[in-house]
Design a protein around this motif. Sequence first.
Motif, PDB file in Angstrom:
ATOM      1  N   ALA A 134      -2.623 -14.069  -0.937  1.00 39.15           N
ATOM      2  CA  ALA A 134      -1.290 -13.721  -1.443  1.00 39.15           C
ATOM      3  C   ALA A 134      -0.673 -14.888  -2.205  1.00 39.15           C
ATOM      4  O   ALA A 134      -0.044 -14.689  -3.254  1.00 39.15           O
ATOM      5  CB  ALA A 134      -0.388 -13.292  -0.293  1.00 39.15           C
ATOM      6  N   VAL A 135      -0.853 -16.109  -1.715  1.00 36.60           N
ATOM      7  CA  VAL A 135      -0.318 -17.285  -2.408  1.00 36.60           C
ATOM      8  C   VAL A 135      -1.014 -17.472  -3.751  1.00 36.60           C
ATOM      9  O   VAL A 135      -0.366 -17.739  -4.769  1.00 36.60           O
ATOM     10  CB  VAL A 135      -0.446 -18.546  -1.522  1.00 36.60           C
ATOM     11  N   LEU A 136      -2.340 -17.326  -3.765  1.00 39.48           N
ATOM     12  CA  LEU A 136      -3.084 -17.459  -5.025  1.00 39.48           C
ATOM     13  C   LEU A 136      -2.655 -16.384  -6.015  1.00 39.48           C
ATOM     14  O   LEU A 136      -2.482 -16.660  -7.207  1.00 39.48           O
ATOM     15  CB  LEU A 136      -4.587 -17.401  -4.771  1.00 39.48           C
ATOM     16  N   ALA A 137      -2.481 -15.153  -5.542  1.00 36.49           N
ATOM     17  CA  ALA A 137      -2.043 -14.066  -6.421  1.00 36.49           C
ATOM     18  C   ALA A 137      -0.665 -14.361  -6.987  1.00 36.49           C
ATOM     19  O   ALA A 137      -0.431 -14.197  -8.192  1.00 36.49           O
ATOM     20  CB  ALA A 137      -2.040 -12.742  -5.657  1.00 36.49           C
ATOM     21  N   LYS A 138       0.238 -14.795  -6.131  1.00 36.37           N
ATOM     22  CA  LYS A 138       1.604 -15.087  -6.574  1.00 36.37           C
ATOM     23  C   LYS A 138       1.604 -16.191  -7.635  1.00 36.37           C
ATOM     24  O   LYS A 138       2.374 -16.139  -8.590  1.00 36.37           O
ATOM     25  CB  LYS A 138       2.477 -15.461  -5.391  1.00 36.37           C
ATOM     26  N   SER A 139       0.709 -17.174  -7.477  1.00 39.07           N
ATOM     27  CA  SER A 139       0.636 -18.256  -8.468  1.00 39.07           C
ATOM     28  C   SER A 139       0.187 -17.744  -9.830  1.00 39.07           C
ATOM     29  O   SER A 139       0.422 -18.378 -10.848  1.00 39.07           O
ATOM     30  CB  SER A 139      -0.294 -19.373  -7.984  1.00 39.07           C
ATOM     31  N   GLU A 140      -0.469 -16.567  -9.826  1.00 40.68           N
ATOM     32  CA  GLU A 140      -0.898 -15.919 -11.068  1.00 40.68           C
ATOM     33  C   GLU A 140       0.093 -14.857 -11.522  1.00 40.68           C
ATOM     34  O   GLU A 140      -0.162 -14.128 -12.477  1.00 40.68           O
ATOM     35  CB  GLU A 140      -2.276 -15.289 -10.879  1.00 40.68           C
ATOM     36  N   GLY A 141       1.202 -14.727 -10.802  1.00 43.00           N
ATOM     37  CA  GLY A 141       2.224 -13.754 -11.176  1.00 43.00           C
ATOM     38  C   GLY A 141       1.942 -12.342 -10.691  1.00 43.00           C
ATOM     39  O   GLY A 141       2.489 -11.382 -11.217  1.00 43.00           O
ATOM     40  N   VAL A 142       1.095 -12.209  -9.671  1.00 40.84           N
ATOM     41  CA  VAL A 142       0.728 -10.896  -9.143  1.00 40.84           C
ATOM     42  C   VAL A 142       1.353 -10.723  -7.762  1.00 40.84           C
ATOM     43  O   VAL A 142       1.149 -11.549  -6.873  1.00 40.84           O
ATOM     44  CB  VAL A 142      -0.805 -10.745  -9.042  1.00 40.84           C
ATOM     45  N   GLU A 143       2.093  -9.635  -7.598  1.00 41.91           N
ATOM     46  CA  GLU A 143       2.635  -9.273  -6.287  1.00 41.91           C
ATOM     47  C   GLU A 143       1.675  -8.257  -5.678  1.00 41.91           C
ATOM     48  O   GLU A 143       1.477  -7.168  -6.226  1.00 41.91           O
ATOM     49  CB  GLU A 143       4.034  -8.677  -6.435  1.00 41.91           C
ATOM     50  N   MET A 144       1.048  -8.619  -4.564  1.00 46.46           N
ATOM     51  CA  MET A 144       0.015  -7.776  -3.974  1.00 46.46           C
ATOM     52  C   MET A 144       0.583  -6.472  -3.424  1.00 46.46           C
ATOM     53  O   MET A 144       1.607  -6.466  -2.755  1.00 46.46           O
ATOM     54  CB  MET A 144      -0.701  -8.538  -2.859  1.00 46.46           C
ATOM     55  N   THR A 145      -0.130  -5.375  -3.727  1.00 46.54           N
ATOM     56  CA  THR A 145       0.221  -4.052  -3.210  1.00 46.54           C
ATOM     57  C   THR A 145      -0.910  -3.588  -2.298  1.00 46.54           C
ATOM     58  O   THR A 145      -1.990  -4.211  -2.241  1.00 46.54           O
ATOM     59  CB  THR A 145       0.393  -3.033  -4.351  1.00 46.54           C
ATOM     60  N   GLU A 146      -0.696  -2.472  -1.624  1.00 49.45           N
ATOM     61  CA  GLU A 146      -1.744  -1.917  -0.770  1.00 49.45           C
ATOM     62  C   GLU A 146      -3.004  -1.603  -1.579  1.00 49.45           C
ATOM     63  O   GLU A 146      -4.127  -1.788  -1.098  1.00 49.45           O
ATOM     64  CB  GLU A 146      -1.235  -0.657  -0.063  1.00 49.45           C
ATOM     65  N   SER A 147      -2.846  -1.170  -2.809  1.00 47.49           N
ATOM     66  CA  SER A 147      -4.000  -0.893  -3.669  1.00 47.49           C
ATOM     67  C   SER A 147      -4.799  -2.160  -3.968  1.00 47.49           C
ATOM     68  O   SER A 147      -6.037  -2.134  -3.980  1.00 47.49           O
ATOM     69  CB  SER A 147      -3.554  -0.246  -4.984  1.00 47.49           C
ATOM     70  N   HIS A 148      -4.103  -3.270  -4.197  1.00 50.86           N
ATOM     71  CA  HIS A 148      -4.797  -4.539  -4.412  1.00 50.86           C
ATOM     72  C   HIS A 148      -5.634  -4.896  -3.181  1.00 50.86           C
ATOM     73  O   HIS A 148      -6.799  -5.271  -3.291  1.00 50.86           O
ATOM     74  CB  HIS A 148      -3.794  -5.678  -4.663  1.00 50.86           C
ATOM     75  N   TRP A 149      -5.008  -4.792  -2.000  1.00 51.75           N
ATOM     76  CA  TRP A 149      -5.718  -5.154  -0.768  1.00 51.75           C
ATOM     77  C   TRP A 149      -6.921  -4.255  -0.535  1.00 51.75           C
ATOM     78  O   TRP A 149      -7.971  -4.717  -0.074  1.00 51.75           O
ATOM     79  CB  TRP A 149      -4.775  -5.114   0.432  1.00 51.75           C
ATOM     80  N   GLU A 150      -6.805  -2.978  -0.872  1.00 49.87           N
ATOM     81  CA  GLU A 150      -7.920  -2.051  -0.703  1.00 49.87           C
ATOM     82  C   GLU A 150      -9.120  -2.504  -1.535  1.00 49.87           C
ATOM     83  O   GLU A 150     -10.257  -2.535  -1.044  1.00 49.87           O
ATOM     84  CB  GLU A 150      -7.483  -0.645  -1.118  1.00 49.87           C
ATOM     85  N   VAL A 151      -8.868  -2.878  -2.772  1.00 47.44           N
ATOM     86  CA  VAL A 151      -9.944  -3.343  -3.655  1.00 47.44           C
ATOM     87  C   VAL A 151     -10.523  -4.663  -3.131  1.00 47.44           C
ATOM     88  O   VAL A 151     -11.754  -4.833  -3.069  1.00 47.44           O
ATOM     89  CB  VAL A 151      -9.446  -3.499  -5.105  1.00 47.44           C
ATOM     90  N   ILE A 152      -9.671  -5.571  -2.752  1.00 44.08           N
ATOM     91  CA  ILE A 152     -10.140  -6.876  -2.259  1.00 44.08           C
ATOM     92  C   ILE A 152     -10.998  -6.703  -1.016  1.00 44.08           C
ATOM     93  O   ILE A 152     -12.073  -7.307  -0.896  1.00 44.08           O
ATOM     94  CB  ILE A 152      -8.953  -7.818  -1.998  1.00 44.08           C
ATOM     95  N   HIS A 153     -10.561  -5.876  -0.087  1.00 45.79           N
ATOM     96  CA  HIS A 153     -11.341  -5.674   1.137  1.00 45.79           C
ATOM     97  C   HIS A 153     -12.685  -5.007   0.826  1.00 45.79           C
ATOM     98  O   HIS A 153     -13.715  -5.382   1.406  1.00 45.79           O
ATOM     99  CB  HIS A 153     -10.544  -4.879   2.166  1.00 45.79           C
ATOM    100  N   PHE A 154     -12.703  -4.057  -0.099  1.00 44.29           N
ATOM    101  CA  PHE A 154     -13.971  -3.446  -0.502  1.00 44.29           C
ATOM    102  C   PHE A 154     -14.915  -4.504  -1.075  1.00 44.29           C
ATOM    103  O   PHE A 154     -16.092  -4.575  -0.698  1.00 44.29           O
ATOM    104  CB  PHE A 154     -13.748  -2.334  -1.534  1.00 44.29           C
ATOM    105  N   LEU A 155     -14.399  -5.325  -1.991  1.00 45.08           N
ATOM    106  CA  LEU A 155     -15.238  -6.343  -2.632  1.00 45.08           C
ATOM    107  C   LEU A 155     -15.772  -7.350  -1.611  1.00 45.08           C
ATOM    108  O   LEU A 155     -16.947  -7.735  -1.667  1.00 45.08           O
ATOM    109  CB  LEU A 155     -14.455  -7.065  -3.729  1.00 45.08           C
ATOM    110  N   ARG A 156     -14.928  -7.759  -0.687  1.00 44.97           N
ATOM    111  CA  ARG A 156     -15.363  -8.719   0.331  1.00 44.97           C
ATOM    112  C   ARG A 156     -16.420  -8.104   1.246  1.00 44.97           C
ATOM    113  O   ARG A 156     -17.413  -8.762   1.586  1.00 44.97           O
ATOM    114  CB  ARG A 156     -14.178  -9.243   1.129  1.00 44.97           C
ATOM    115  N   GLU A 157     -16.237  -6.848   1.653  1.00 44.68           N
ATOM    116  CA  GLU A 157     -17.225  -6.181   2.510  1.00 44.68           C
ATOM    117  C   GLU A 157     -18.557  -6.017   1.770  1.00 44.68           C
ATOM    118  O   GLU A 157     -19.624  -6.243   2.341  1.00 44.68           O
ATOM    119  CB  GLU A 157     -16.692  -4.828   2.968  1.00 44.68           C
ATOM    120  N   TYR A 158     -18.487  -5.633   0.510  1.00 41.52           N
ATOM    121  CA  TYR A 158     -19.696  -5.471  -0.295  1.00 41.52           C
ATOM    122  C   TYR A 158     -20.430  -6.808  -0.392  1.00 41.52           C
ATOM    123  O   TYR A 158     -21.641  -6.879  -0.169  1.00 41.52           O
ATOM    124  CB  TYR A 158     -19.340  -4.949  -1.687  1.00 41.52           C
ATOM    125  N   TYR A 159     -19.697  -7.861  -0.718  1.00 43.64           N
ATOM    126  CA  TYR A 159     -20.328  -9.177  -0.849  1.00 43.64           C
ATOM    127  C   TYR A 159     -20.937  -9.626   0.480  1.00 43.64           C
ATOM    128  O   TYR A 159     -22.061 -10.149   0.511  1.00 43.64           O
ATOM    129  CB  TYR A 159     -19.328 -10.219  -1.349  1.00 43.64           C
TER     130      TYR A 159
END
Length: 65
Positions: free
Chosen positions: A31-56
């Motif tokens: 969340a801190v890294l996203a905010k530094s890029e001007g991105v406010e994390m939403t549930e959709s963002h977290w869904e994608v991130i969790h999918f990518l992390r599980e896949y990796y």
Amino acid sequence: MATIEVNGKVCEVDEEGYLTNLNDWNEDIAAVLAKSEGVEMTESHWEVIHFLREYYNEYQIAPAV
């Protein structure tokens, strides 16, 4: 090497701001890294991130785009 501190935890980042140790990752740091890029994390963002992390974690490679 540069560092960031989140909730008292200091993590190294590379010259582009990416974590150098994947084990340092957690949602607070993300969340801190996203905010530094001007991105406010939403549930959709977290869904994608969790999918990518599980896949990796399962295949040790990022999924094809």
